[in-house]
Design a protein around this motif. Structure first.
Motif, PDB file in Angstrom:
ATOM      1  N   CYS A  82      -6.172   0.884   5.206  1.00  0.00           N
ATOM      2  CA  CYS A  82      -6.775   2.377   4.720  1.00  0.00           C
ATOM      3  C   CYS A  82      -7.838   1.950   3.688  1.00  0.00           C
ATOM      4  O   CYS A  82      -8.400   2.940   3.175  1.00  0.00           O
ATOM      5  N   HIS A  85       0.303   4.105   1.239  1.00  0.00           N
ATOM      6  CA  HIS A  85      -0.191   4.861   2.331  1.00  0.00           C
ATOM      7  C   HIS A  85       0.277   4.309   3.356  1.00  0.00           C
ATOM      8  O   HIS A  85       0.728   4.872   4.406  1.00  0.00           O
ATOM      9  N   CYS A  86       0.296   2.834   3.801  1.00  0.00           N
ATOM     10  CA  CYS A  86       0.630   2.257   5.022  1.00  0.00           C
ATOM     11  C   CYS A  86       1.847   1.410   5.030  1.00  0.00           C
ATOM     12  O   CYS A  86       2.205   0.999   6.284  1.00  0.00           O
ATOM     13  N   CYS A  95       0.822  -1.192  -0.074  1.00  0.00           N
ATOM     14  CA  CYS A  95       0.045   0.217   0.069  1.00  0.00           C
ATOM     15  C   CYS A  95       0.757   1.151   0.192  1.00  0.00           C
ATOM     16  O   CYS A  95       1.819   1.283   0.867  1.00  0.00           O
ATOM     17  N   PHE A 147      -7.279   1.185   0.818  1.00  0.00           N
ATOM     18  CA  PHE A 147      -6.738   1.629  -0.689  1.00  0.00           C
ATOM     19  C   PHE A 147      -7.290   0.268  -1.428  1.00  0.00           C
ATOM     20  O   PHE A 147      -6.853  -0.723  -1.050  1.00  0.00           O
ATOM     21  N   CYS A 204      -5.883  -2.591   0.791  1.00  0.00           N
ATOM     22  CA  CYS A 204      -5.146  -2.582   2.030  1.00  0.00           C
ATOM     23  C   CYS A 204      -6.200  -2.700   3.380  1.00  0.00           C
ATOM     24  O   CYS A 204      -7.151  -2.000   3.424  1.00  0.00           O
TER      25      CYS A 204
HETATM   26 ZN    ZN Z   1      -2.976   1.553   3.238  1.00  0.00          ZN
END
Ligand code: ZN
Ligand code: ADP
Ligand code: ZN
Length: 753
Positions: free
Chosen positions: A487, A468-469, A466, A489, A484
């Motif tokens: 989050c 973002h994470c 991911c 995603f 994900c």
């Molecule tokens: Zn994420």
């Protein structure tokens, strides 16, 4: 009158685990119960027109001032009383896990059904023969009743024997009650201690001589003993960090001996029920019948009997899985938590407590020492030790100086490049062949955790994560997409590797069965045993393991089920297929768990006097986790991992909470999850607490038993979890008290998941 100075008041937690009544209620202790009702007693009290079980938290000589009338305690259980150390846990644990005090007390109560009081009719003290005769003249029916009661033992009779079965009451009884000639009392049936034969009698277990401790063991034991001898009550826990096979159990045994010699008892926690009998046997070889097991694998009768024996101080050593941390040991001097890193210490259902943390808290209330031990301590544990919250004891070598197994890493990308599309690498095959020739045994371990859920490039080993994470994306067959789980995603599975543009990108999917087939094709006529969830029937894994132990097959193939506690002297090769699979589980602890798992299985090779070899097959040979396993370098692993945790803000540098929403209608579940998200955001803003909120996202397993599951992950970027706890419990309260019909969605909160 002297009534008031012999009368006392009790604060009682009623056995209804509901948040609205999660506080002590005051009751009067009648003189008839005298001084037997003390803190920790199980009592029966009137509550909203019913008689309910409860437990006494405190006893006071003075009534609380602001109210005039208190109901009487009606009966009390004469068979046990919870110790002060357990009582002290009640409010603490309830707060810690966002549960109620009644929830916690249920964990501490004796196993099996509770005693049920019955209603009895009792003749008032002041009624004499003459009065009864008088009544006989006025109201013969009432007179008769009085007569019967007068002759009954203790002038009491069961309500049910005086009233017709189909009726709630009788007119004559009502008249007598009204006139104050009789009263109703709650009485418990007579209590006898359950005495059941132990399922695993210690007779027949020969006692075993003590080995001579090696230098490191002696040093560790001396430190522990010196500490036990000190009288100070707040003893800092020891972390016993010893490599696999270093003889940690011997340290526990010596520490236990010392505690016993001081007249105190010992609680020995193991990570799983399955490991309890094994360790129980080992302890009985040394301590005989003083050892009692306490776990849910025993019949309820035996468990009850053990429980009461423990509460009377008749067992000096109690062994069991996480729930045994609540065993009613009266004079606890030592708690051992073996394999402290095991996730099974964390209760996943109902009350989500962690037995290690409960052990430490309990010990602080009774001046007991805690020893937690592991070859691969949890990252959070080791971090605490580094900070000075635990004292470290180290065993760096195997008990008799045997070498640690040699660990080889095989790069599966290179295998593919050379045209090997099978599951077994060339060097793995060669090593197996060698074992067959030498008549030694092999365990092949398929790391199935997270299998077929992550997407990997078979040429360069890139895993899609991911953006973002930094957590691996999970492949969902439904929709053919990757998600994900922090989050939410989502993206399609790429046709090409974003790193090397190769088209060999795919999700994993291969089982033990395929390994078995491959082996049989390569080594025709060789017996292969297989152990996975399909094979593990009701008998569990024991029969297969016993067969392997009798050397009826040279090869055992299995999943992580065979990772723990095995000790086969003939096994000199352990192969791990897809050693990296569990690195890519969608969880910030994935790498840590992989390290622990691989070190465990590696520890299975070469336990006796033959040296062992471990082969790890992987697509990411340079990963620090595998490197550390290869070098048996826990410290190095810890340093890398803790740095990464700090950079990404994962525990121990933050606190996480997970809220799981489940329900039969996906859109409703999602809606409730959204509502919670908004409410949490609002509360965090109001109380100026910097929360990160991820999600809601579909849970790793998006649907279980036709219930949809959504997950919300909340992070507090600081170490104390108090603000997080209070926000979540406030949100839950607000949500529960909203008007309108509650939606059919259940929200479960887990702190530090
Ligand atoms: Zn994420
Ligand atoms: P650990 O729990 O650290 O993996 P164990 O306590 O199971 O290791 O010990 C491994 C083996 O070594 C056991 O068979 C144990 O009986 C044996 N052992 C432990 N200490 C000694 C010692 N000082 N001398 C000889 N054998 C020992
Ligand atoms: Zn690639």
């Amino acid at each position: 009158m002297k009534a008031d100075d012999s009368c006392r008041w009790a604060q009682v937690i009623v056995d209804i685990p509901h948040r609205d009544i999660d506080r002590p209620f005051t009751y009067r202790i009648p003189e008839t119960l005298g001084h037997s009702v003390l803190p920790g007693c199980e009592v029966w009290v009137p509550f909203q027109q019913r008689t309910l079980r409860g437990w006494v938290l405190h006893v006071h000589d003075q009534p609380p001032e602001n109210r005039g009338h208190f109901s009487n305690i009606e009966a009390f259980h004469p068979g046990y009383r919870l110790g002060e150390d357990l009582l002290a846990l009640v409010p603490w644990l309830a707060r810690e896990v966002l549960g109620t005090m009644a929830d916690v007390l249920r964990l501490m109560a004796p196993p099996g059904p509770s005693l049920k009081p019955a209603k009895w009719v009792k003749l008032s003290e002041s009624i004499g023969k003459e009065q009864i005769d008088l009544w006989q003249g006025i109201d013969p029916e009432c007179g008769q009743l009085l007569q019967r009661l007068f002759r009954a033992p203790r002038k009491q009779m069961k309500f049910s024997s005086l009233v017709e079965k189909s009726k709630k009451t009788s007119p004559s009884l009502e008249r007598l009650l009204e006139a104050g000639l009789v009263e109703l009392v709650q009485r418990l049936p007579p209590f006898r201690f359950p005495e059941e034969k132990d399922l695993e009698p210690s007779e027949g277990i020969p006692s075993v001589a003590e080995p001579t401790l090696n230098q490191e063991q002696v040093a560790a034991v001396q430190t522990i003993i010196a500490d036990l001898e000190k009288s100070h009550r707040d003893k800092k826990p020891f972390l016993l960090h010893g490599v696999t096979g270093s003889g940690k159990t011997e340290i526990y045994i010596q520490a236990a001996k010392k505690a016993l010699s001081m007249g105190r008892q010992v609680l020995f926690l193991v990570p799983e029920i399955a490991l309890t009998p094994q360790m129980g046997r080992r302890l009985r070889e040394r301590f005989g019948s003083d050892v009692l097991l306490l776990h849910s694998g025993l019949t309820e009768k035996v468990r009850r009997s053990h429980w009461y024996r423990i509460s009377r101080g008749e067992a000096s050593l109690v062994i069991g899985p996480r729930s045994a941390v609540f065993a009613p040991v009266p004079n606890l001097g030592l708690i051992i938590v073996d394999e402290e890193h095991e996730p099974s210490y964390h209760q996943e259902n109902d009350l989500k407590y962690h037995a290690r943390e409960v052990a430490i808290e309990r010990a602080s209330h009774c001046g007991a020492l805690v020893i937690i031990g592991s070859a691969t301590p949890a990252i959070e544990t080791y971090y605490k030790a580094m900070e000075g919250s635990y004292r470290i004891l180290r065993l760096t070598e195997r008990a008799q100086g045997q070498p640690m197994p040699v660990v080889d890493i095989v790069d599966m990308r290179a295998e593919l490049a050379e045209g090997n599309r099978g599951m077994l690498s060339a060097s793995m095959l060669q090593a197996i062949e060698e074992r067959l020739r030498r008549r030694e045994q092999t365990i092949l371990y398929l790391n199935r955790r997270g299998f077929s859920t992550f997407v990997i490039c078979r040429e360069c080993g890139t895993v899609i994560t991911c953006p973002h994470c930094s957590i691996s994306l999970v492949y969902h067959r439904a929709g053919d997409q990757m998600h994900c789980h922090y989050c939410n995603f989502r993206r399609d599975v790429p046709r090409q590797c974003p790193q090397c543009t190769s088209k060999s990108i795919r999700y994993f999917g291969a089982g033990t069965q395929r390994v078995e087939e491959e082996l049989q094709a390569l080594f025709p006529g060789i017996a292969v045993l297989r152990m996975d969830r399909d094979v593990a029937t009701e008998e569990g894994i024991e029969p297969v393991l016993e067969e392997f132990g009798r050397e009826e097959a040279p090869i055992l193939v299995g999943t992580q089920m065979i990772a723990k506690g095995l000790d086969f002297p003939k096994v000199t090769l352990v192969g791990v297929l897809a050693a990296d699979a569990s690195l890519h589980v969608s969880d910030f602890r994935a790498v840590e768990r992989t390290y622990q798992l691989l070190s465990q299985v590696a520890g299975r090779a070469g336990r006796a006097n033959r040296s062992g070899q471990v082969i790890l097959q992987t697509y990411c040979p340079e990963h620090y986790c595998l490197q550390a396993v290869q070098n048996h370098n826990y410290e190095g692993f810890f340093q890398r991992e803790i740095e990464i945790r700090q950079q990404l803000g994962y525990p121990p540098f933050s606190r996480l909470a997970r809220i799981l929403f489940t329900g039969t209608e996906d859109s409703l579940v999602r809606m409730v999850a959204d509502t919670w998200t908004e409410m949490i955001r609002e509360h965090a803003r109001k109380s100026v607490v910097p929360l990160d909120i991820w999600g809601p996202a579909t849970a790793p397993v998006a649907k279980v038993e036709d219930k949809y599951r959504w997950m919300l992950t909340v992070r507090l970027a600081q170490r104390g979890n108090e603000p997080l706890r209070s926000i979540l419990s406030n949100v839950r309260q607000d949500y529960d008290s909203r008007r309108g019909r509650p939606l059919p969605v259940i929200a479960t909160i887990t702190l530090d998941p």
